[in-house]
Motif scaffolding. Structure first.
Motif, PDB file in Angstrom:
ATOM      1  N   MET A   1      53.872  -2.851  14.909  1.00 41.34           N
ATOM      2  CA  MET A   1      54.187  -2.479  16.290  1.00 41.34           C
ATOM      3  C   MET A   1      55.479  -3.175  16.730  1.00 41.34           C
ATOM      4  O   MET A   1      55.620  -4.383  16.601  1.00 41.34           O
ATOM      5  N   LYS A   2      56.410  -2.399  17.205  1.00 42.23           N
ATOM      6  CA  LYS A   2      57.703  -2.964  17.612  1.00 42.23           C
ATOM      7  C   LYS A   2      57.558  -3.746  18.916  1.00 42.23           C
ATOM      8  O   LYS A   2      56.801  -3.361  19.809  1.00 42.23           O
ATOM      9  N   ARG A   3      58.297  -4.812  19.007  1.00 38.63           N
ATOM     10  CA  ARG A   3      58.283  -5.626  20.231  1.00 38.63           C
ATOM     11  C   ARG A   3      59.569  -5.416  21.004  1.00 38.63           C
ATOM     12  O   ARG A   3      60.661  -5.681  20.497  1.00 38.63           O
ATOM     13  N   ILE A   4      59.397  -4.929  22.206  1.00 37.91           N
ATOM     14  CA  ILE A   4      60.541  -4.729  23.090  1.00 37.91           C
ATOM     15  C   ILE A   4      60.526  -5.872  24.088  1.00 37.91           C
ATOM     16  O   ILE A   4      59.546  -6.052  24.809  1.00 37.91           O
ATOM     17  N   VAL A   5      61.584  -6.655  24.127  1.00 35.73           N
ATOM     18  CA  VAL A   5      61.565  -7.853  24.971  1.00 35.73           C
ATOM     19  C   VAL A   5      62.642  -7.754  26.052  1.00 35.73           C
ATOM     20  O   VAL A   5      63.798  -7.443  25.767  1.00 35.73           O
ATOM     21  N   ILE A   6      62.198  -8.005  27.271  1.00 38.07           N
ATOM     22  CA  ILE A   6      63.102  -7.976  28.412  1.00 38.07           C
ATOM     23  C   ILE A   6      63.597  -9.397  28.667  1.00 38.07           C
ATOM     24  O   ILE A   6      62.793 -10.300  28.901  1.00 38.07           O
ATOM     25  N   LEU A   7      64.897  -9.587  28.607  1.00 33.76           N
ATOM     26  CA  LEU A   7      65.455 -10.930  28.777  1.00 33.76           C
ATOM     27  C   LEU A   7      66.568 -10.915  29.805  1.00 33.76           C
ATOM     28  O   LEU A   7      67.130  -9.867  30.116  1.00 33.76           O
ATOM     29  N   GLY A   8      66.886 -12.081  30.289  1.00 30.40           N
ATOM     30  CA  GLY A   8      67.994 -12.181  31.234  1.00 30.40           C
ATOM     31  C   GLY A   8      67.833 -13.398  32.119  1.00 30.40           C
ATOM     32  O   GLY A   8      66.894 -14.171  31.982  1.00 30.40           O
ATOM     33  N   VAL A  12      66.977 -11.309  38.141  1.00 29.67           N
ATOM     34  CA  VAL A  12      67.808 -10.123  37.938  1.00 29.67           C
ATOM     35  C   VAL A  12      66.961  -8.850  37.954  1.00 29.67           C
ATOM     36  O   VAL A  12      67.501  -7.753  37.896  1.00 29.67           O
ATOM     37  N   GLY A  13      65.633  -9.009  38.030  1.00 34.13           N
ATOM     38  CA  GLY A  13      64.766  -7.842  38.179  1.00 34.13           C
ATOM     39  C   GLY A  13      64.005  -7.439  36.934  1.00 34.13           C
ATOM     40  O   GLY A  13      63.674  -6.268  36.750  1.00 34.13           O
ATOM     41  N   LYS A  14      63.705  -8.419  36.102  1.00 36.41           N
ATOM     42  CA  LYS A  14      63.045  -8.112  34.839  1.00 36.41           C
ATOM     43  C   LYS A  14      61.627  -7.582  35.044  1.00 36.41           C
ATOM     44  O   LYS A  14      61.232  -6.588  34.439  1.00 36.41           O
ATOM     45  N   THR A  15      60.866  -8.263  35.916  1.00 35.54           N
ATOM     46  CA  THR A  15      59.470  -7.869  36.079  1.00 35.54           C
ATOM     47  C   THR A  15      59.357  -6.522  36.783  1.00 35.54           C
ATOM     48  O   THR A  15      58.551  -5.671  36.386  1.00 35.54           O
ATOM     49  N   LEU A  16      60.182  -6.327  37.776  1.00 30.73           N
ATOM     50  CA  LEU A  16      60.151  -5.029  38.453  1.00 30.73           C
ATOM     51  C   LEU A  16      60.531  -3.916  37.474  1.00 30.73           C
ATOM     52  O   LEU A  16      59.954  -2.838  37.495  1.00 30.73           O
ATOM     53  N   PHE A  17      61.485  -4.212  36.615  1.00 33.96           N
ATOM     54  CA  PHE A  17      61.853  -3.210  35.614  1.00 33.96           C
ATOM     55  C   PHE A  17      60.660  -2.897  34.720  1.00 33.96           C
ATOM     56  O   PHE A  17      60.357  -1.735  34.440  1.00 33.96           O
ATOM     57  N   LEU A  81      52.682   3.301  19.637  1.00 28.22           N
ATOM     58  CA  LEU A  81      52.263   2.089  20.330  1.00 28.22           C
ATOM     59  C   LEU A  81      53.356   1.014  20.214  1.00 28.22           C
ATOM     60  O   LEU A  81      53.823   0.720  19.116  1.00 28.22           O
ATOM     61  N   VAL A  82      53.777   0.473  21.318  1.00 28.35           N
ATOM     62  CA  VAL A  82      54.747  -0.616  21.300  1.00 28.35           C
ATOM     63  C   VAL A  82      54.246  -1.747  22.190  1.00 28.35           C
ATOM     64  O   VAL A  82      53.365  -1.548  23.020  1.00 28.35           O
ATOM     65  N   LYS A  83      54.811  -2.924  21.968  1.00 28.91           N
ATOM     66  CA  LYS A  83      54.512  -4.041  22.849  1.00 28.91           C
ATOM     67  C   LYS A  83      55.754  -4.304  23.672  1.00 28.91           C
ATOM     68  O   LYS A  83      56.850  -4.448  23.134  1.00 28.91           O
ATOM     69  N   ILE A  84      55.594  -4.330  24.977  1.00 26.90           N
ATOM     70  CA  ILE A  84      56.750  -4.596  25.825  1.00 26.90           C
ATOM     71  C   ILE A  84      56.519  -5.935  26.532  1.00 26.90           C
ATOM     72  O   ILE A  84      55.439  -6.202  27.052  1.00 26.90           O
ATOM     73  N   VAL A  85      57.499  -6.801  26.442  1.00 21.95           N
ATOM     74  CA  VAL A  85      57.318  -8.204  26.840  1.00 21.95           C
ATOM     75  C   VAL A  85      58.304  -8.568  27.943  1.00 21.95           C
ATOM     76  O   VAL A  85      59.505  -8.382  27.785  1.00 21.95           O
ATOM     77  N   ASP A  86      57.766  -9.091  29.023  1.00 20.14           N
ATOM     78  CA  ASP A  86      58.594  -9.576  30.125  1.00 20.14           C
ATOM     79  C   ASP A  86      58.620 -11.102  30.039  1.00 20.14           C
ATOM     80  O   ASP A  86      57.608 -11.738  29.768  1.00 20.14           O
TER      81      ASP A  86
END
Lengths: 202, 331
Positions: A1-8, A12-17, A81-86
């Protein structure tokens, strides 16, 4: 399963995104597991509206733990199925609070584990050098770090706010044009491009 | 001084940070997140192998990485200050030359004074990389030699051997440990010839060689007094003080955490007591290498202790107990 990670950076609005993008992708509700730096994990299922109220804030450092969500990403006719990480927002300087430093260390861990990095920058604050969310050295370093991933893209967020167009120009100058998608996480603008970008890499 | 030469494992080989160390340093506030990303990037490029090959500076070691490496060393505040000074000096010299102002030639030959295990070689190696990044040295590698490497057995032999070593070090740093041993044999000794050859090389290769003479404080002093011409050629002199007990404990902790071990409280206490005792006796106090050897022995004791057990928990696999340390201290 690929992990998509939101960073910054922070605020800057990571969680809302994360919330609005997963809603946009068709998730019924927000099923998140929150992983504290110590390792304690708890899962919650929230309505999106409720999640926005609870998890999104106006001030920096609202998110102090990693928030993960497993998601069926729509791909043409099928789903993957992917995992998206905030993650907890990063700061230029060493932060005074130990707890936040631990959370940031965990963000870096998540950055390393990522297959795809979505790097958020606040386009409206690029020129406000003294504010913690202003684009800075850290963003350059993050870009350099994440370019070797399967997928790396800069999401220039808050395009709904004044000053963001000029900010977008500056981001392009600093990071190179090809990696940047302008979005507004609040108004769910630019999400189609983000989805297309991610879909090509999961 | 058998253990003074070629340590089995470096306490902190240059550039060797596991990602876990980086996370830890971010958490403890020793490193800002941005710099951590620089480290992680370098680590991922290296695909899990050591960042730096021993001695040889590498292209992906940016100035930031090298400075972070220096920052990560326990103690050594004076050395760190000096590095900032040198860095500023070089930057200003470069700017002056842009403005066509008169530049003093940058003389960076150094003398390191301190007991064994106080970080002299480690710092020399980092300096090499630093000077390469600052554009002072083309290669920045470190050639570490001692008397036997350059002093020969017959007339003419010494000069030849010395020149060989100098050629090897060109573009980098020539580090001579226990430099006073060159003057040991008196007037007739070939050591004198080695010193003369070195002095000549310092002039001939001003821009591509930095010489560092290292050794015990007292011996270095008398060596310099006996060879007055030498002192003026080494504008930078650095003292490496003995480590304090608290610093040694920090080194032990860091070393263990790099290997994913940790000490039980009574182990820390035992080590502290031992270090204090040896400190009082004055025998090899403040020696980081000594601590490293103890920790390595403790890790082996730990392995022996657990080897025969039918089941061992994850916790036990990581935990160095008081008994492990105690046995390790006894040798």
């Amino acid at each position: 399963m690929k992990r998509i990670v939101i960073l910054g950076k922070t605020n800057v609005g990571k969680t809302l995104f994360l919330l609005n993008f997963t809603e946009y992708l068709g998730a019924k509700d927000f099923t998140v597991s929150i992983r504290r730096p110590g390792g304690a994990t708890n899962s919650e299922r929230l309505k999106f509206r409720e999640a926005r109220e609870r998890l999104v804030g106006y001030h920096p450092h609202k998110t102090q733990a990693r928030q993960e969500m497993d998601l069926e990403f729509p791909l043409g006719k099928g789903r993957q199925l992917v995992k998206i990480v905030d993650t907890t927002g990063l700061t230029e300087a060493v932060h005074g609070q130990q707890q936040l430093r631990a959370a940031m260390a965990d963000s870096l861990r998540a950055a390393r584990e990522a297959d795809i990095v979505l790097h958020l920058i606040d386009a409206s604050m690029v020129f406000c050098k003294e504010s913690p969310e202003a684009m800075g050295e850290l963003d350059i370093q993050l870009a350099r770090f994440a370019r070797s991933k399967d997928g790396y893209v800069v999401l220039a967020n808050k395009m709904d706010l004044p000053g963001s167009r000029r900010g977008l120009g500056r981001i392009k100058e600093a990071l190179g044009e090809e990696y940047i998608i302008p979005i507004s996480a609040l108004r769910k603008q630019g999400f189609r491009e983000v989805r297309r970008f991610v879909a090509g890499r999961v | 001084m058998a253990d003074n030469k070629r340590p089995v494992v470096n306490l902190r080989p240059p550039g060797f940070y596991t990602p876990d160390d980086v996370y830890k340093m971010v958490q403890s506030g020793q490193m800002a997140p941005g710099r951590a990303l620089v480290h992680l990037e370098a680590f991922d490029k290296g695909q899990g192998r050591r960042l730096a090959v021993r001695g040889e500076a590498r292209d992906d070691e940016t100035l930031e990485v090298v400075l972070a490496e220096l920052d990560a060393l326990v103690g050594l505040t004076k050395v760190k200050d000096l590095v900032r000074e040198v860095q500023a000096f070089i930057a200003i010299q470069q700017r002056r030359s842009q403005e066509r102002l008169v530049n003093q030639p940058l003389v960076l030959h150094m003398i390191f004074k301190g007991n064994p295990g106080t970080g002299k070689t480690t710092v020399a190696r980092i300096f090499g990389k630093l000077f390469r990044q600052l554009g002072v040295l083309p290669k920045g590698h470190l050639v570490e030699i001692e008397r036997a490497d350059i002093v020969g057995e017959y007339i003419g032999h010494t000069a030849q051997k010395t020149r060989e070593q100098i050629n090897k070090a060109l573009g980098g740093i020539l580090f001579i440990d226990e430099a006073y041993s060159l003057a040991r044999g008196g007037e007739k000794d070939f050591g004198k010839e080695a010193i003369d050859t070195l002095v000549k090389a310092m002039e001939d290769h001003k821009d591509e060689l930095i010489l560092i003479l290292a050794g015990y404080q007292r011996e270095m002093e008398s060596f310099l007094q006996a060879n007055t011409g030498l002192r003026s050629r080494f504008p930078i002199q650095i003292d490496f003080p003995d480590y304090r007990v608290s610093e040694l404990l920090e080194i032990a902790d860091l070393m263990l955490s790099q290997r994913e071990y940790r000490m039980a409280p009574e182990a820390t206490g035992g080590l502290r007591d031992y270090l204090r005792r040896t400190q009082e006796v004055g025998e090899r106090r403040g020696n980081a290498r000594k601590v490293r050897n103890i920790i390595e022995r403790a890790i082996r004791r730990h392995a022996v202790r657990l080897a025969d057990r039918p089941s061992v928990s994850r916790e036990q696999l990581m935990l160095i107990t008081g008994a492990d340390i105690e046995e390790a201290c006894e040798g």
